[in-house]
Design a protein around this motif. Structure first.
Motif, PDB file in Angstrom:
ATOM      1  N   SER A  17      34.876  63.790  -7.295  1.00 39.95           N
ATOM      2  CA  SER A  17      36.090  63.812  -6.479  1.00 39.95           C
ATOM      3  C   SER A  17      37.313  64.149  -7.331  1.00 39.95           C
ATOM      4  O   SER A  17      38.310  64.641  -6.826  1.00 39.95           O
ATOM      5  CB  SER A  17      36.293  62.462  -5.785  1.00 39.95           C
ATOM      6  OG  SER A  17      36.444  61.436  -6.761  1.00 39.95           O
ATOM      7  N   PHE A  18      37.239  63.917  -8.647  1.00 39.56           N
ATOM      8  CA  PHE A  18      38.366  64.139  -9.550  1.00 39.56           C
ATOM      9  C   PHE A  18      38.280  65.437 -10.354  1.00 39.56           C
ATOM     10  O   PHE A  18      39.228  65.814 -11.024  1.00 39.56           O
ATOM     11  CB  PHE A  18      38.511  62.951 -10.513  1.00 39.56           C
ATOM     12  CG  PHE A  18      37.251  62.625 -11.277  1.00 39.56           C
ATOM     13  CD1 PHE A  18      36.938  63.290 -12.457  1.00 39.56           C
ATOM     14  CD2 PHE A  18      36.380  61.651 -10.807  1.00 39.56           C
ATOM     15  CE1 PHE A  18      35.777  62.993 -13.151  1.00 39.56           C
ATOM     16  CE2 PHE A  18      35.223  61.334 -11.499  1.00 39.56           C
ATOM     17  CZ  PHE A  18      34.918  62.016 -12.674  1.00 39.56           C
ATOM     18  N   GLY A  19      37.136  66.131 -10.304  1.00 41.13           N
ATOM     19  CA  GLY A  19      37.006  67.381 -11.052  1.00 41.13           C
ATOM     20  C   GLY A  19      35.562  67.795 -11.233  1.00 41.13           C
ATOM     21  O   GLY A  19      34.667  67.296 -10.543  1.00 41.13           O
ATOM     22  N   LYS A  20      35.356  68.737 -12.151  1.00 42.26           N
ATOM     23  CA  LYS A  20      34.018  69.270 -12.416  1.00 42.26           C
ATOM     24  C   LYS A  20      33.672  69.094 -13.883  1.00 42.26           C
ATOM     25  O   LYS A  20      34.545  69.098 -14.750  1.00 42.26           O
ATOM     26  CB  LYS A  20      33.962  70.760 -12.073  1.00 42.26           C
ATOM     27  CG  LYS A  20      34.139  71.039 -10.612  1.00 42.26           C
ATOM     28  CD  LYS A  20      34.014  72.513 -10.314  1.00 42.26           C
ATOM     29  CE  LYS A  20      34.171  72.722  -8.808  1.00 42.26           C
ATOM     30  NZ  LYS A  20      33.831  74.086  -8.430  1.00 42.26           N
ATOM     31  N   LEU A  21      32.378  68.970 -14.132  1.00 38.42           N
ATOM     32  CA  LEU A  21      31.873  68.848 -15.492  1.00 38.42           C
ATOM     33  C   LEU A  21      30.719  69.832 -15.640  1.00 38.42           C
ATOM     34  O   LEU A  21      29.769  69.815 -14.861  1.00 38.42           O
ATOM     35  CB  LEU A  21      31.392  67.417 -15.755  1.00 38.42           C
ATOM     36  CG  LEU A  21      31.003  67.095 -17.176  1.00 38.42           C
ATOM     37  CD1 LEU A  21      32.237  67.109 -18.086  1.00 38.42           C
ATOM     38  CD2 LEU A  21      30.340  65.731 -17.241  1.00 38.42           C
ATOM     39  N   PHE A  22      30.834  70.695 -16.638  1.00 42.64           N
ATOM     40  CA  PHE A  22      29.830  71.713 -16.897  1.00 42.64           C
ATOM     41  C   PHE A  22      29.069  71.330 -18.164  1.00 42.64           C
ATOM     42  O   PHE A  22      29.670  71.122 -19.216  1.00 42.64           O
ATOM     43  CB  PHE A  22      30.492  73.081 -17.081  1.00 42.64           C
ATOM     44  CG  PHE A  22      31.346  73.485 -15.912  1.00 42.64           C
ATOM     45  CD1 PHE A  22      30.793  74.090 -14.806  1.00 42.64           C
ATOM     46  CD2 PHE A  22      32.719  73.234 -15.920  1.00 42.64           C
ATOM     47  CE1 PHE A  22      31.584  74.465 -13.720  1.00 42.64           C
ATOM     48  CE2 PHE A  22      33.512  73.599 -14.850  1.00 42.64           C
ATOM     49  CZ  PHE A  22      32.944  74.210 -13.739  1.00 42.64           C
ATOM     50  N   VAL A  23      27.756  71.243 -18.057  1.00 42.76           N
ATOM     51  CA  VAL A  23      26.924  70.809 -19.170  1.00 42.76           C
ATOM     52  C   VAL A  23      26.243  72.019 -19.806  1.00 42.76           C
ATOM     53  O   VAL A  23      25.610  72.827 -19.121  1.00 42.76           O
ATOM     54  CB  VAL A  23      25.851  69.800 -18.708  1.00 42.76           C
ATOM     55  CG1 VAL A  23      24.995  69.333 -19.868  1.00 42.76           C
ATOM     56  CG2 VAL A  23      26.494  68.624 -17.995  1.00 42.76           C
ATOM     57  N   PHE A  24      26.392  72.112 -21.117  1.00 45.22           N
ATOM     58  CA  PHE A  24      25.756  73.154 -21.914  1.00 45.22           C
ATOM     59  C   PHE A  24      24.854  72.459 -22.929  1.00 45.22           C
ATOM     60  O   PHE A  24      24.839  71.237 -23.022  1.00 45.22           O
ATOM     61  CB  PHE A  24      26.819  73.969 -22.661  1.00 45.22           C
ATOM     62  CG  PHE A  24      27.739  74.744 -21.764  1.00 45.22           C
ATOM     63  CD1 PHE A  24      27.541  76.096 -21.538  1.00 45.22           C
ATOM     64  CD2 PHE A  24      28.821  74.123 -21.153  1.00 45.22           C
ATOM     65  CE1 PHE A  24      28.390  76.819 -20.722  1.00 45.22           C
ATOM     66  CE2 PHE A  24      29.683  74.831 -20.331  1.00 45.22           C
ATOM     67  CZ  PHE A  24      29.463  76.183 -20.113  1.00 45.22           C
ATOM     68  N   GLN A  25      24.150  73.233 -23.712  1.00 47.62           N
ATOM     69  CA  GLN A  25      23.325  72.648 -24.767  1.00 47.62           C
ATOM     70  C   GLN A  25      24.227  72.162 -25.898  1.00 47.62           C
ATOM     71  O   GLN A  25      24.764  72.950 -26.649  1.00 47.62           O
ATOM     72  CB  GLN A  25      22.310  73.678 -25.292  1.00 47.62           C
ATOM     73  CG  GLN A  25      21.265  73.075 -26.186  1.00 47.62           C
ATOM     74  CD  GLN A  25      20.419  72.036 -25.455  1.00 47.62           C
ATOM     75  OE1 GLN A  25      19.951  72.253 -24.351  1.00 47.62           O
ATOM     76  NE2 GLN A  25      20.249  70.881 -26.083  1.00 47.62           N
ATOM     77  N   GLY A  26      24.437  70.844 -25.984  1.00 48.99           N
ATOM     78  CA  GLY A  26      25.205  70.254 -27.074  1.00 48.99           C
ATOM     79  C   GLY A  26      26.679  70.045 -26.804  1.00 48.99           C
ATOM     80  O   GLY A  26      27.365  69.407 -27.597  1.00 48.99           O
ATOM     81  N   TYR A  27      27.187  70.560 -25.708  1.00 45.58           N
ATOM     82  CA  TYR A  27      28.595  70.341 -25.382  1.00 45.58           C
ATOM     83  C   TYR A  27      28.803  70.369 -23.872  1.00 45.58           C
ATOM     84  O   TYR A  27      27.962  70.866 -23.122  1.00 45.58           O
ATOM     85  CB  TYR A  27      29.510  71.362 -26.076  1.00 45.58           C
ATOM     86  CG  TYR A  27      29.350  72.794 -25.641  1.00 45.58           C
ATOM     87  CD1 TYR A  27      30.204  73.359 -24.694  1.00 45.58           C
ATOM     88  CD2 TYR A  27      28.370  73.604 -26.195  1.00 45.58           C
ATOM     89  CE1 TYR A  27      30.064  74.681 -24.309  1.00 45.58           C
ATOM     90  CE2 TYR A  27      28.234  74.925 -25.818  1.00 45.58           C
ATOM     91  CZ  TYR A  27      29.081  75.462 -24.871  1.00 45.58           C
ATOM     92  OH  TYR A  27      28.939  76.774 -24.482  1.00 45.58           O
ATOM     93  N   VAL A  28      29.922  69.781 -23.455  1.00 44.75           N
ATOM     94  CA  VAL A  28      30.293  69.771 -22.042  1.00 44.75           C
ATOM     95  C   VAL A  28      31.749  70.207 -21.910  1.00 44.75           C
ATOM     96  O   VAL A  28      32.539  70.067 -22.849  1.00 44.75           O
ATOM     97  CB  VAL A  28      30.105  68.380 -21.382  1.00 44.75           C
ATOM     98  CG1 VAL A  28      28.655  67.951 -21.422  1.00 44.75           C
ATOM     99  CG2 VAL A  28      30.978  67.334 -22.026  1.00 44.75           C
ATOM    100  N   ILE A  29      32.071  70.730 -20.747  1.00 42.65           N
ATOM    101  CA  ILE A  29      33.440  71.155 -20.450  1.00 42.65           C
ATOM    102  C   ILE A  29      33.863  70.499 -19.147  1.00 42.65           C
ATOM    103  O   ILE A  29      33.162  70.597 -18.139  1.00 42.65           O
ATOM    104  CB  ILE A  29      33.545  72.683 -20.320  1.00 42.65           C
ATOM    105  CG1 ILE A  29      33.150  73.355 -21.637  1.00 42.65           C
ATOM    106  CG2 ILE A  29      34.953  73.105 -19.885  1.00 42.65           C
ATOM    107  CD1 ILE A  29      33.038  74.872 -21.555  1.00 42.65           C
ATOM    108  N   SER A  30      35.018  69.828 -19.195  1.00 44.41           N
ATOM    109  CA  SER A  30      35.550  69.237 -17.963  1.00 44.41           C
ATOM    110  C   SER A  30      36.735  70.066 -17.477  1.00 44.41           C
ATOM    111  O   SER A  30      37.475  70.638 -18.271  1.00 44.41           O
ATOM    112  CB  SER A  30      36.008  67.796 -18.201  1.00 44.41           C
ATOM    113  OG  SER A  30      37.172  67.767 -19.001  1.00 44.41           O
TER     114      SER A  30
END
Length: 138
Positions: A17-30
């Motif tokens: 509800s507050f945003g998106k989180l993208f998961v990669f190999q070894g790191y994430v981006i919010s």
């Protein structure tokens, strides 16, 4: 993130509800939505989702916050993060605005490690990949 050249490398996308989180190999981006206030509850939810998805510990992840929107962080809630024995390999802030830089300056008061700043998402991702490669080589 959707317009990034790295979009095809996403392993999982969490929509909150507050945003998106993208998961990669070894790191994430919010990418947090405009006007939101991010505190411990949001952070804990993201940490648990990523840890469960990757079957890894929080200290093995690089967290990149892509501050494309204006939002608030309850900086003192970093203390709750560490109190629960969570950690990050690195914490990167992507922001070209003075407000984004000011917010992360306040976060530095409570975050135990160095916060790296980047003007572009591409720069932050390339730095994350470089750190991950160096970790494998050791």
């Amino acid at each position: 993130m959707k317009n990034s050249r790295f979009y095809n490398e996403i392993l999982e996308e969490f929509n909150y509800s507050f945003g998106k989180l993208f998961v990669f190999q070894g790191y994430v981006i919010s990418e947090i939505y405009e006007g939101e206030t991010i505190g411990w509850e949001c952070g804990e939810q993201m940490v648990n989702d990523v840890s469960n998805f990757l079957n890894t510990k929080s200290g093995e992840i690089i967290f990149i916050t892509n501050r494309i929107n204006s939002y608030s962080v309850i900086a003192s809630d970093w203390l709750k993060f560490f109190k629960h024995s969570y950690s990050l390999k690195s914490y990167f802030v992507v922001s070209s605005s003075s407000v984004g830089t000011l917010n992360s300056t306040i976060e530095k008061l409570f975050f135990k490690k160095k916060i790296k700043h980047f003007n572009s998402l591409d720069e932050a991702i390339l730095e994350a990949k470089s750190i991950l490669i160096q970790s494998v080589d050791r």
